[in-house]
Write a protein that holds these residues in place. Sequence first.
Motif, PDB file in Angstrom:
ATOM      1  N   ALA A 121       0.829  -1.209   0.000  1.00 57.37           N
ATOM      2  CA  ALA A 121       0.000   0.000   0.000  1.00 57.37           C
ATOM      3  C   ALA A 121       0.862   1.257   0.000  1.00 57.37           C
ATOM      4  O   ALA A 121       0.600   2.211  -0.764  1.00 57.37           O
ATOM      5  N   VAL A 122       1.911   1.275   0.836  1.00 55.85           N
ATOM      6  CA  VAL A 122       2.796   2.450   0.884  1.00 55.85           C
ATOM      7  C   VAL A 122       3.507   2.634  -0.446  1.00 55.85           C
ATOM      8  O   VAL A 122       3.603   3.746  -0.978  1.00 55.85           O
ATOM      9  N   ALA A 123       4.024   1.529  -1.010  1.00 51.59           N
ATOM     10  CA  ALA A 123       4.726   1.624  -2.289  1.00 51.59           C
ATOM     11  C   ALA A 123       3.779   2.061  -3.402  1.00 51.59           C
ATOM     12  O   ALA A 123       4.159   2.841  -4.291  1.00 51.59           O
ATOM     13  N   GLY A 124       2.541   1.590  -3.348  1.00 49.66           N
ATOM     14  CA  GLY A 124       1.574   2.007  -4.364  1.00 49.66           C
ATOM     15  C   GLY A 124       1.263   3.484  -4.272  1.00 49.66           C
ATOM     16  O   GLY A 124       1.169   4.180  -5.307  1.00 49.66           O
ATOM     17  N   PHE A 125       1.112   3.992  -3.040  1.00 44.16           N
ATOM     18  CA  PHE A 125       0.881   5.426  -2.852  1.00 44.16           C
ATOM     19  C   PHE A 125       2.049   6.232  -3.410  1.00 44.16           C
ATOM     20  O   PHE A 125       1.861   7.232  -4.127  1.00 44.16           O
ATOM     21  N   GLY A 126       3.275   5.815  -3.084  1.00 44.49           N
ATOM     22  CA  GLY A 126       4.446   6.536  -3.577  1.00 44.49           C
ATOM     23  C   GLY A 126       4.563   6.467  -5.086  1.00 44.49           C
ATOM     24  O   GLY A 126       4.937   7.451  -5.738  1.00 44.49           O
ATOM     25  N   THR A 127       4.246   5.297  -5.647  1.00 44.71           N
ATOM     26  CA  THR A 127       4.356   5.123  -7.104  1.00 44.71           C
ATOM     27  C   THR A 127       3.422   6.084  -7.831  1.00 44.71           C
ATOM     28  O   THR A 127       3.816   6.733  -8.832  1.00 44.71           O
ATOM     29  N   MET A 128       2.188   6.211  -7.356  1.00 38.11           N
ATOM     30  CA  MET A 128       1.235   7.107  -8.021  1.00 38.11           C
ATOM     31  C   MET A 128       1.729   8.552  -8.009  1.00 38.11           C
ATOM     32  O   MET A 128       1.656   9.260  -9.016  1.00 38.11           O
ATOM     33  N   ASN A 129       2.238   8.997  -6.870  1.00 40.88           N
ATOM     34  CA  ASN A 129       2.682  10.384  -6.762  1.00 40.88           C
ATOM     35  C   ASN A 129       3.933  10.659  -7.587  1.00 40.88           C
ATOM     36  O   ASN A 129       4.039  11.699  -8.267  1.00 40.88           O
ATOM     37  N   VAL A 130       4.895   9.742  -7.537  1.00 41.33           N
ATOM     38  CA  VAL A 130       6.129   9.946  -8.299  1.00 41.33           C
ATOM     39  C   VAL A 130       5.832   9.884  -9.795  1.00 41.33           C
ATOM     40  O   VAL A 130       6.411  10.652 -10.587  1.00 41.33           O
ATOM     41  N   MET A 131       4.916   9.001 -10.198  1.00 39.57           N
ATOM     42  CA  MET A 131       4.578   8.900 -11.621  1.00 39.57           C
ATOM     43  C   MET A 131       3.912  10.192 -12.112  1.00 39.57           C
ATOM     44  O   MET A 131       4.136  10.627 -13.246  1.00 39.57           O
TER      45      MET A 131
END
Length: 729
Positions: A103-113
């Motif tokens: 969940a944390v990695a998914g949140f970060g991935t969306m923002n960085v993308m």
Amino acid sequence: MPTSDAFVPTTAKVVTLSAPTIRCGGCVAAIERALASIPDVDSARVNLTMRRISLTPAGGAADLSTVFAELERIGHPATPIDATEVAAEIEDKTAQALLRAVAVAGFGTMNVMLLSVAVWSGASGATRDTFHIISGLIAVPIVVYAGRFFFTSAWSALRRGRMNMDVPIALAIALATGLSLFETARGGEQVFFDAAVTLTFFLLIGRYLDHRMRDRARSAMTGLSRLAMRKAVVVAPSGSLRDIPVDQVVPGMMLRIAAGERIPVDVRIVAGTTDLDRALVTGESRPVLVCAGCEVEAGALNLTGPVDAVALRPVSDSFLARMMGMLATAEEGRGRYVRIADRAARFYAPVIHLLALATFVGWLSLTGDWQRAAFVAISVLIVTCPCALALAVPVAHVVAAGRLMADGILMKDGSALERLAGVDHVAWDKTGTLTTGDPTITSLPELDPTSELAVAALAARSAHPAARCIASRLASLGNAAVDVLESPGLGIEGVTAGRRARLGRASWVAEIATGPADGEGPAFAFEGGEMVRFPLSEKLRDGAPEAFEELARMNLPVEILSGDEPGAVGRIAGRLSFVQARAAMSPSDKIARLQVLRAEGHRVLMVGDGLNDTAALATAHVSMSPASASDAGRAAADLVFLRDDLRAVPQAIAVARRTSRIVRQNFGLAILYNCIAVPLAVAGLVTPLIAAIAMSASSLAVVANSLRLNRRDAQAPAPTVSHFEEAAA
């Protein structure tokens, strides 16, 4: 009535350790090599799916401090666990931690993308640099938190001078993040924060799904664990009751089992009457009435009334623990496929790093762009992770063991599955195997009192089914025989009433007496006297005709190897199809026949149950025995089927053959993946993100392919048991 005949034989003292850091074939090889060098350890096997170590201490020694120290040194700290423990709580916590990290990695991935899209759309100068800095502020803590599973595992291996499959993964994530920080610091145009967090995200998804699918693979073990009681109620001599942990129960303790509770250890009922659900053993959910004198297995459910029972065995040696132990060995055998996978996984990590280094050097020499070279090398590190290869065999074997468990068949050796898949000939014992082992006397001969006493005395000293049948028809006359000696396959002799006497095969008895050496049924005679015969009739086990028909459809020649007279063997053979029969065979004759078949190139499955079959079971390519067999027969067999239905034999062969196909498919998937993915990665056509997705997909494909073993084949023999899942619920 339940008896101890259903119990699985006890093997040497085995200590079970839980080692949560076991993740790949390299871990398995490292642990087994380390433990093999310890003088206090006779043998050690690692179960990858269960993350367990099963070891046999030398001489039964209990001091394992050296073992724990060595495991700590190589980065796999372990703790001893009970044989019936599956550590579900630890597994659940791991799954929850992985899910949070996803969940944390998914949140970060969306923002960085989102920030990366802005850069790709043409942002430049200070705006681009600002987006890079914000991306770094988001990505670095995300990578540190969510990627800790890979970093801690890799560091634990590296600081002890070894590799595991997380080393290339951690190196790839660290390089992508470090290179991006360097480019951000110097105002570079290209950074890879999006690749680093996305890579972490997809790798974690793969790790989580792999974890959940492994849970499904070990569901049979988990089901058995749920049948194990954690406490037992002890009845003190004064009549008071107290609860104690089940591992403190010792043989001889008096236990109280209330209605609605499961039997904590193997017991003998001494007071009370109740109905039991013994679906775990019989495969039938229909209640079984038990009363004083009945022996009952651990795991059975008491349905209707409280009973008092005396403990027969400690929990570590109970029927349930031995079933779990046999199920766990499914992955620990070292067959040909397992050895191939272990050897490949052991050398895979060094080869990966050499290939990545060569790729980096090659691209750097061709383009002069070290960033591009590093980018391609990172992709190579990720795409070549050996997860799929490491899982090719063990997951298939543990799923197959669960499938067999659900059909009431236990494996005592993981390599037996591979050997069973290759059988091309089946040999059967008759008495006690094809037949129920409970013959009946069609007519009792006239005996004088002295002969009756002698027959009863000899029959009482033998465990042979025919002897038990004779003893049951004669009055209980005590034990008046001395110098008793039982000859497997022949009979029993001794001195009674001052005279030498024999009871057994007619040809053997005729050596000391007068009378025809042929004919049917066991014979008795005093030395120099006349033989008398005990004609017997036998009943086929359930499913015998169907089992032989199924074996014929599987193109497996079948023959009976029996020590009984030709007439008795011929009658049984006549009731079965597609069978050859050989009668009057001694144990050495059976061994000789198996050796002839082996010399002709056949791989023979021997199915037997008695003391006289022990050597033949050990000689055969692979062997099976019913749970009602003698202790020696069960100990010699590679597989034990718990039900009376003989369709268990073709079922086991069908599952073994299907498992062999699945394993070959898994190897094919792993090899095909590498043949396609590695060249593409080396050519620079695969980004780290695509590499992460491909690597995770290859592992999941192997596990999912193995789980197909849980599906019932429409062409497979009908199952003998359908209530195991109900018993485990």
